[in-house]
Motif scaffolding. Structure first.
Motif, PDB file in Angstrom:
ATOM      1  N   THR A 135     -10.960   0.806  -3.997  1.00 33.46           N
ATOM      2  CA  THR A 135      -9.724   0.066  -3.731  1.00 33.46           C
ATOM      3  C   THR A 135      -9.744  -0.444  -2.295  1.00 33.46           C
ATOM      4  O   THR A 135     -10.475   0.082  -1.450  1.00 33.46           O
ATOM      5  CB  THR A 135      -8.493   0.975  -3.881  1.00 33.46           C
ATOM      6  N   GLY A 140      -6.652   5.500  -2.718  1.00 32.21           N
ATOM      7  CA  GLY A 140      -7.281   4.978  -3.920  1.00 32.21           C
ATOM      8  C   GLY A 140      -6.743   5.501  -5.233  1.00 32.21           C
ATOM      9  O   GLY A 140      -7.453   5.491  -6.228  1.00 32.21           O
ATOM     10  N   ILE A 141      -5.482   5.952  -5.262  1.00 30.46           N
ATOM     11  CA  ILE A 141      -5.014   6.531  -6.513  1.00 30.46           C
ATOM     12  C   ILE A 141      -3.680   5.957  -6.988  1.00 30.46           C
ATOM     13  O   ILE A 141      -3.410   5.956  -8.183  1.00 30.46           O
ATOM     14  CB  ILE A 141      -4.962   8.082  -6.402  1.00 30.46           C
ATOM     15  N   CYS A 142      -2.850   5.435  -6.077  1.00 32.04           N
ATOM     16  CA  CYS A 142      -1.528   4.989  -6.536  1.00 32.04           C
ATOM     17  C   CYS A 142      -1.561   3.589  -7.122  1.00 32.04           C
ATOM     18  O   CYS A 142      -0.666   3.197  -7.860  1.00 32.04           O
ATOM     19  CB  CYS A 142      -0.511   5.059  -5.398  1.00 32.04           C
ATOM     20  N   GLY A 143      -2.587   2.820  -6.785  1.00 33.63           N
ATOM     21  CA  GLY A 143      -2.700   1.472  -7.330  1.00 33.63           C
ATOM     22  C   GLY A 143      -1.767   0.471  -6.672  1.00 33.63           C
ATOM     23  O   GLY A 143      -1.550  -0.621  -7.174  1.00 33.63           O
ATOM     24  N   MET A 144      -1.195   0.835  -5.544  1.00 32.51           N
ATOM     25  CA  MET A 144      -0.234  -0.055  -4.888  1.00 32.51           C
ATOM     26  C   MET A 144      -0.946  -1.142  -4.078  1.00 32.51           C
ATOM     27  O   MET A 144      -0.471  -2.270  -3.994  1.00 32.51           O
ATOM     28  CB  MET A 144       0.662   0.778  -3.962  1.00 32.51           C
ATOM     29  N   CYS A 145      -2.071  -0.817  -3.472  1.00 27.57           N
ATOM     30  CA  CYS A 145      -2.735  -1.837  -2.660  1.00 27.57           C
ATOM     31  C   CYS A 145      -3.422  -2.846  -3.568  1.00 27.57           C
ATOM     32  O   CYS A 145      -3.724  -2.564  -4.713  1.00 27.57           O
ATOM     33  CB  CYS A 145      -3.720  -1.212  -1.680  1.00 27.57           C
ATOM     34  N   CYS A 194      -7.679   0.042   0.031  1.00 26.79           N
ATOM     35  CA  CYS A 194      -7.333   1.069   1.026  1.00 26.79           C
ATOM     36  C   CYS A 194      -8.506   1.987   1.330  1.00 26.79           C
ATOM     37  O   CYS A 194      -8.501   2.685   2.343  1.00 26.79           O
ATOM     38  CB  CYS A 194      -6.120   1.880   0.555  1.00 26.79           C
ATOM     39  N   SER A 209       0.872  -1.170   0.000  1.00 27.01           N
ATOM     40  CA  SER A 209       0.000   0.000   0.000  1.00 27.01           C
ATOM     41  C   SER A 209       0.905   1.213   0.000  1.00 27.01           C
ATOM     42  O   SER A 209       2.075   1.118   0.359  1.00 27.01           O
ATOM     43  CB  SER A 209      -0.894   0.047   1.240  1.00 27.01           C
ATOM     44  N   ASP A 210       0.399   2.345  -0.397  1.00 30.20           N
ATOM     45  CA  ASP A 210       1.182   3.568  -0.239  1.00 30.20           C
ATOM     46  C   ASP A 210       0.278   4.778  -0.016  1.00 30.20           C
ATOM     47  O   ASP A 210       0.197   5.295   1.087  1.00 30.20           O
ATOM     48  CB  ASP A 210       2.132   3.785  -1.431  1.00 30.20           C
ATOM     49  N   CYS A 211      -0.459   5.206  -1.042  1.00 36.39           N
ATOM     50  CA  CYS A 211      -1.203   6.464  -0.909  1.00 36.39           C
ATOM     51  C   CYS A 211      -2.348   6.359   0.086  1.00 36.39           C
ATOM     52  O   CYS A 211      -2.716   7.320   0.736  1.00 36.39           O
ATOM     53  CB  CYS A 211      -1.756   6.898  -2.259  1.00 36.39           C
ATOM     54  N   ARG A 212      -2.946   5.191   0.149  1.00 37.02           N
ATOM     55  CA  ARG A 212      -4.108   4.946   1.015  1.00 37.02           C
ATOM     56  C   ARG A 212      -5.258   5.896   0.723  1.00 37.02           C
ATOM     57  O   ARG A 212      -6.038   6.241   1.600  1.00 37.02           O
ATOM     58  CB  ARG A 212      -3.712   4.998   2.493  1.00 37.02           C
TER      59      ARG A 212
HETATM   60  S1  FES Z   1      -2.782   2.369  -1.374  1.00 32.55           S
HETATM   61 FE1  FES Z   1      -2.798   3.641  -3.136  1.00 32.55          FE
HETATM   62  S2  FES Z   1      -4.533   2.876  -4.176  1.00 32.55           S
HETATM   63 FE2  FES Z   1      -4.632   1.832  -2.315  1.00 32.55          FE
END
Ligand code: FES
Ligand SMILES: Cc1cc2nc3c(=O)[nH]c(=O)nc-3n(C[C@H](O)[C@H](O)[C@H](O)COP(=O)(O)OP(=O)(O)OC[C@H]3O[C@@H](n4cnc5c(N)ncnc54)[C@H](O)[C@@H]3O)c2cc1C
Lengths: 258, 638
Positions: free
Chosen positions: A82, A61-66, A84, A56-59
């Motif tokens: 998402t 809903g925009i970075c797409g990491m989770c 997060c 996870s990163d941005c938490r």
């Molecule tokens: S942590 Fe970035 S989209 Fe979910």
């Protein structure tokens, strides 16, 4: 709130994995799903265990990491959300929740719930750009773009590259991702010069990466956290057909040099 | 410490052009021999790496996420400024320059700010050429909106996700260069130290986050584009992974750190709901264009907002600042929110919140229009709080958001360590003591697309390429130190998770070095931080091994750096015995409670030199000169 979790644990990509059960209690309904996992991880750490690895990163809903497949759904049960951005109030108190990584042959597991999605970046590198250098450019207003076209382009460009479409697809296809990338540029005037080469190169790379083929299940659209429309796949297929007729690229040369 | 900013001579409007004409360049045949390391793939890193690679340099690029596209820049919402003057409302390079200078409360270097304003329009052209789908008007022309604190409409946007679209543009250029073999991309790789030899930056030491392997990369120059340090507050609008590690470790190796106390606390975050919270979500500043901010006039009023009659609502920004109303600059808005909440007028479960109300805007413009503008932000708010802003006012509270401070750089964006450059949020350069909305992305992209690719040539051309490789002792020594630090973290014998200490540090910093500051509080923090640091090393538990994917270890390393950096931040805030921009020292305010600058003693950049952890850093000063825009007190009242 209280939950029983079944979590996929796998110490490394080349190690065997298994489901492990955890009980978590005293969870606020205002916690996000990942915050619930944070709390579990803190408790695991305090009690001498190993925390669960997840991305996870941005938490927001925009970075797409989770990622995570929650009860069989990529990013869980809430549509267009998402992981997060998923809140525990969406679940029943006492619920049993199964948590797995995004599974696909093209997304190998790194550890626990973390997978390697670099195949997506390689598809992008194959052609997901407009070839321009940094430097003086024409004034944007010299090339008008109808607002509907710009809006449609963002409908495609809002893809966050999370890989939910692949995890959702029974065939592990990456069509929605690739189509979103292809369509974003194909819709805009700036994307025209490379339009037909781009679609061929990106779909070729998609196949090389070992993603499955599209059988129109439609699960990708249903589980996409940005609700990207499957219509973009049709649009990409039409472009691909036209490209193969009018400006075919012979990829056999590429194969030999590999 | 040499603080020659190398500001070019000549009239301000000609400085950049003349400088470009005067500096040395590397010719196209030589560029492929030079290797440049870029740490970071946000707007700054991706634009710089792709631009330099396209010029022919060999670029090695690093990020800790699994894909360069995920850098924190992706989350920027509201927009990007450019003085295109498409609206014919009197915008110009000078106006963007002067807005930025005034917004920053005259604490930035004029020449840099002018250059930024000058380059702003080219960024929009560049982004559109890459396929960034900015919002358009019916006739097909680019649309603009106005953004906090200025009197012209110069902000370009893509729905509420301008950062994502701009980063996808920069990232597509980066992808092309990676595909062409000009950039070697290292994802899930963390920068852990800078290698310095003979007083120059020579390379970096990194850890592969998947395998745990520690290795070195040598280069002719190193560029840090590693973002800001706002997560020192634990709860902030920044992505979870944002950290000070890269800039802090470079600082410990000799790069001066400038103005660390300047941090912007954004007025429109969603208030924290409880202990479990892992981050604060920002609600775009653009909301303030249409919403009205208020609190109940009565203290601790528990009525639902809809039940509070008009006469009992305190529209404090409109009353206190009639000209700008709800659009006052961020610092003014944040301080006023804290002020009314401290006075007991705050709303929501914690009492630390104010209302941001769309009722009147919906009545005036219709729900469709408002939904078109903010629909996705409303949905986001609704998802998080289970309340719909179309029906009930949003609750907001200031949230730590942006770091104006960073590594000191000269006009060429080089730090005090020759060969080490810093761009984007990682440097200190253009926003003074307060950043205007929609100006960070502008700065990141100006640095990356247009400034660094040219100025770096001046440094490179003065040295032969490939002077040093990783067999030099400095690399082995640095790698060993990195390894020892990791072993030390893993051999801690406590039981507490890393996050527990981060929460403690965050609340201490928020209390003593947050929206407002005072001498006693800062002295308290300077005393407490070393204690906390010491407890961290004694009581933390970092499970797992160094030779595998280990997120606890990553977090622990970043927090260990925050625990050192926080102390520097407080030293800087204590030394700056004035109020300016976001740095509000309670001792220095006007009768109306506004910031009171002291230009006589503090019109300088504070640049700190590291001594040893726990000992006082040494302060150096770069004096600021004001020629193009004479000093004036900021006034948003009339
Ligand atoms: S942590 Fe970035 S989209 Fe979910
Ligand atoms: C919610 C939100 C909204 C915003 N909205 C706006 C807006 O509307 N307009 C505007 O102008 N600005 C906005 N900003 C500010 C702006 O987004 C940031 O200042 C800017 O994007 C910073 O870009 P950057 O390239 O400097 O760094 P980042 O985007 O933070 O990128 C940092 C990069 O460095 C890498 N990195 C960091 N540390 C390490 C390490 N140790 N090892 C390896 N790699 C590392 C990361 O992987 C990443 O790739 C917003 C910020 C937030 C938080």
């Amino acid at each position: 709130m209280k939950f029983s979790l079944e979590v996929w644990r796998q110490p490394a990509g080349d190690a065997a994995g298994t489901f492990t059960s955890y009980e978590v209690d005293e969870i606020s309904p205002d916690s996000s799903f990942l915050e619930m996992l944070d709390i579990l991880n803190e408790r695991l750490t305090e009690s001498g265990g190993e925390p669960i690895a997840f991305d996870s990163d941005c938490r927001e809903g925009i970075c797409g990491m989770c990622s995570l497949v929650i009860d069989g759904q990529a990013h869980g049960p809430q549509r267009a959300t998402t992981t997060c951005q998923l809140y525990m109030r969406q679940f029943d108190d006492g619920a049993q929740i199964t948590i797995e990584p995004f599974r696909s042959g093209a997304f190998p597991v790194v550890r626990d719930l973390v997978v390697d999605r670099s195949a997506f970046d390689r598809i992008l590198r194959a052609g997901g750009y407009v070839t321009v250098h940094s430097g003086p450019k024409p004034d944007p207003n010299d090339i008008p773009v109808e607002p509907e076209v710009a809006e449609k382009a963002i409908d495609a460009a809002c893809c966050i590259g999370c890989g939910a479409c692949v995890a959702a697809c029974p065939n592990g296809a990456a069509m929605l991702y690739t189509a979103a990338k292809v369509s974003h540029l194909a819709l805009l005037p700036q994307g025209q010069p490379e339009r037909f080469a781009r679609v061929q190169r990106m779909t070729e790379q998609m196949q090389k990466e070992g993603f499955g083929s599209c059988r129109n299940y439609g699960e990708c659209e249903a589980q996409c956290p940005k609700a990207i429309s499957i219509d973009f796949i049709g649009r990409m297929n039409r472009d691909l057909l036209r490209a193969k007729v009018t400006q075919p690229i012979d990829f056999r040369g590429d194969m030999k040099t590999q | 410490m040499d603080l020659d900013a190398k500001i070019p001579d000549g009239p301000i409007a000609q400085k950049w052009t003349q400088h470009k004409d005067a500096i040395r360049l590397v010719g196209p045949r030589n560029r492929p021999h030079y290797r440049v390391i870029v740490v970071g793939t946000g707007l700054a890193g991706a634009s710089a790496a792709s631009s330099m690679a396209a010029m022919g340099y060999q670029v090695e690029c690093f990020c800790f996420q699994d894909s360069p596209r995920r850098a924190h820049s992706i989350a920027a919402q509201g927009g990007i400024n450019a003085s295109k003057n498409y609206r014919n409302d009197g915008d110009s390079t000078f106006r963007l320059f002067s807005d930025t200078q005034k917004g920053g409360d005259y604490r930035s270097r004029e020449a840099n700010v002018w250059r930024l304003a000058e380059l702003s329009t080219a960024i929009i052209d560049q982004a559109v050429a890459q396929g960034v789908p900015f919002a358009r008007e019916y006739g097909g022309m680019l649309a603009n909106r106005s953004f906090g604190g200025v009197l012209v409409e110069r902000t370009f946007y893509c729905r509420g996700e301008t950062g994502q679209q701009l980063l996808l543009g920069a990232n597509s250029a980066l992808a092309r260069e990676i595909g062409a073999g000009h950039v070697k991309m290292h994802t899930r790789t963390e920068f852990l130290d800078l290698v310095v030899a003979d007083g120059r930056a020579r390379g970096i030491v990194v850890r592969d986050l998947v395998t745990g392997a520690i290795s070195s990369y040598a280069a002719d120059a190193v560029v840090l584009a590693s973002g800001g340090y706002t997560n020192v507050f634990n709860l902030s609008t920044n992505a979870r992974g944002c950290n000070v590690t890269a800039t802090w470790r470079a600082h410990k190796r000799g790069a001066g750190f400038a103005n660390p106390c300047y941090v912007q606390i954004h007025p429109t975050g969603i208030p924290a709901a409880g202990e479990h919270q892992s981050k604060l979500t920002l609600m775009s500043e653009s909301l303030r264009n249409d919403a009205r901010i208020w609190v109940p006039k009565q203290k601790h009023d528990t009525r639902a907002p809809g039940e509070i009659p008009e006469a009992e609502r305190y529209y404090y920004l409109e009353e206190r600042y009639p000209r700008f109303g709800n659009l006052v600059p961020r610092d003014v808005a944040s301080r006023n929110a804290k002020d009314v909440c401290d006075a007991g007028l705050g709303v929501g479960p914690t009492g630390f919140g104010v209302y941001l109300d769309f009722r009147d805007a919906i009545a005036e413009n219709g729900i469709e229009t408002i939904d078109e503008r903010y629909g996705n932000i409303f949905d986001m708010y609704n998802r998080i709080t289970a309340e719909d802003p179309r029906e009930t006012p949003m609750r907001i509270y200031p949230a730590p958001h942006y770091a104006m401070g960073g590594l000191w750089v000269d006009y060429d964006l080089m730090t005090t360590l020759p060969g080490l450059f810093a761009i984007g949020e990682a440097n200190f350069s253009d926003h003074g003591a307060n950043r205007l909305g929609a100006s960070s992305m502008m700065q990141c992209l100006a640095d990356g697309y247009f400034v660094l690719p040219i100025t770096i040539g001046d440094y490179l051309s003065r040295h032969p390429y490939g002077e040093m490789d990783t067999s030099h002792a400095a690399f082995g020594d640095t790698e060993r130190e990195v390894g020892e630090r990791i072993s030390k973290l893993l051999s801690t014998t406590g039981t507490k998770p890393v996050d527990a200490f981060h929460r403690e540090l965050g609340s201490l910093m928020m209390d003593e070095c947050g929206i407002t500051r005072n001498e006693a509080g800062l002295r308290n923090a300077i005393e407490k931080i070393p204690e906390l640091r010491e407890r961290f090393w004694r009581e933390v538990r970092v499970p797992g091994s160094g030779a595998s994917f280990n997120q606890s270890l990553e977090q622990a390393g970043r927090l260990a750096d925050f625990l050192e950096f926080a102390e520097l931040m407080c030293h800087d805030a204590l030394d700056r015995d004035e109020s300016c921009g976001c740095h509000f020292r309670e001792e220095h305010q006007t009768e109306d409670g506004e910031t009171l600058r002291n230009d006589e003693d503090f019109a300088h950049v504070s640049v700190w030199e590291h001594n040893a952890v726990g000992t006082e850093p040494t302060l150096h000063k770069e004096p600021l000169e004001f020629e193009a825009l004479p000093l004036a007190q900021r006034n948003y009242k009339t």
